[in-house]
Design a protein around this motif. Structure first.
Motif, PDB file in Angstrom:
ATOM      1  N   HIS A  77      41.693  18.005  29.055  1.00  0.00           N
ATOM      2  CA  HIS A  77      41.368  18.491  30.452  1.00  0.00           C
ATOM      3  C   HIS A  77      40.294  17.551  31.166  1.00  0.00           C
ATOM      4  O   HIS A  77      39.868  17.686  32.096  1.00  0.00           O
ATOM      5  N   ASP A 130      52.202  23.344  34.468  1.00  0.00           N
ATOM      6  CA  ASP A 130      50.904  23.220  33.917  1.00  0.00           C
ATOM      7  C   ASP A 130      51.231  22.502  32.584  1.00  0.00           C
ATOM      8  O   ASP A 130      50.558  21.751  32.101  1.00  0.00           O
ATOM      9  N   SER A 134      49.646  19.138  31.283  1.00  0.00           N
ATOM     10  CA  SER A 134      49.093  18.826  30.181  1.00  0.00           C
ATOM     11  C   SER A 134      49.593  17.801  29.173  1.00  0.00           C
ATOM     12  O   SER A 134      48.834  17.103  28.703  1.00  0.00           O
TER      13      SER A 134
END
Length: 172
Positions: A77, A130, A134
């Motif tokens: 992240h 998502d 990632s």
């Protein structure tokens, strides 16, 4: 980046004699963690709303030094992974044990798509999107080894666990 506190809570329950502090920059995540904490009545667990980047830059000082630092799926992240490593160095006490787990970037976009379909076939589209993002944002074992050397953390070791995960473990 403790998120909703799942791992923090497990550590707290299994080792009631230690102080556990979960840190996250998302108030929404901490709201979930604190709701579960109120229901569990764990006395050795607390949460702090702190953006990890602010620890890395020195903007925010965290007064405790950890004996053990744990993270799960946090590294990918960070736009600048060295902020993650710098924050961990500032949070570490002497001889701090590190246990970090994160996604491993697949060898190709096609492989990332294949992994997404394999592991999230029946999931909502937003979760698939998502997860795929990632996977693409994650790092390889070699990239993390390079980061660790450059960050002065070469005592930590990186291991590929399976097609999805790698672990970074050691003592600094």
């Amino acid at each position: 980046a403790c998120g909703p506190g799942n791992i923090s809570e497990r550590i707290s329950k299994n080792w009631p004699f230690v102080k556990v502090v979960g840190i996250d920059g998302s108030k929404e995540m901490l709201n979930q963690a604190e709701k579960k904490l109120r229901e569990s009545h764990l006395k050795n667990l607390s949460y702090e709303l702190i953006e990890i980047n602010s620890i890395a830059t020195g903007e925010k000082h965290f007064p405790l030094k950890a004996d053990v630092l744990v993270s799960n799926s946090a590294l990918h992240h960070f736009h600048d992974p060295y902020r993650f490593w710098d924050a961990l160095k500032k949070l570490s006490g002497k001889k701090c044990i590190h246990i970090h787990r994160d996604l491993i970037r697949p060898s190709s976009i096609a492989k990332a798509f294949e992994i997404k379909e394999k592991h999230l076939a029946n999931s909502p589209e937003i979760l698939k999107k998502d997860f795929y993002a990632s996977l693409k944002a994650s790092f390889t074992v070699d990239e993390i080894n390079h980061q660790l050397v450059n960050a002065g953390l070469s005592k930590l070791e990186v291991f590929q666990v399976d097609e999805l995960y790698l672990e970074i473990i050691g003592c600094i």
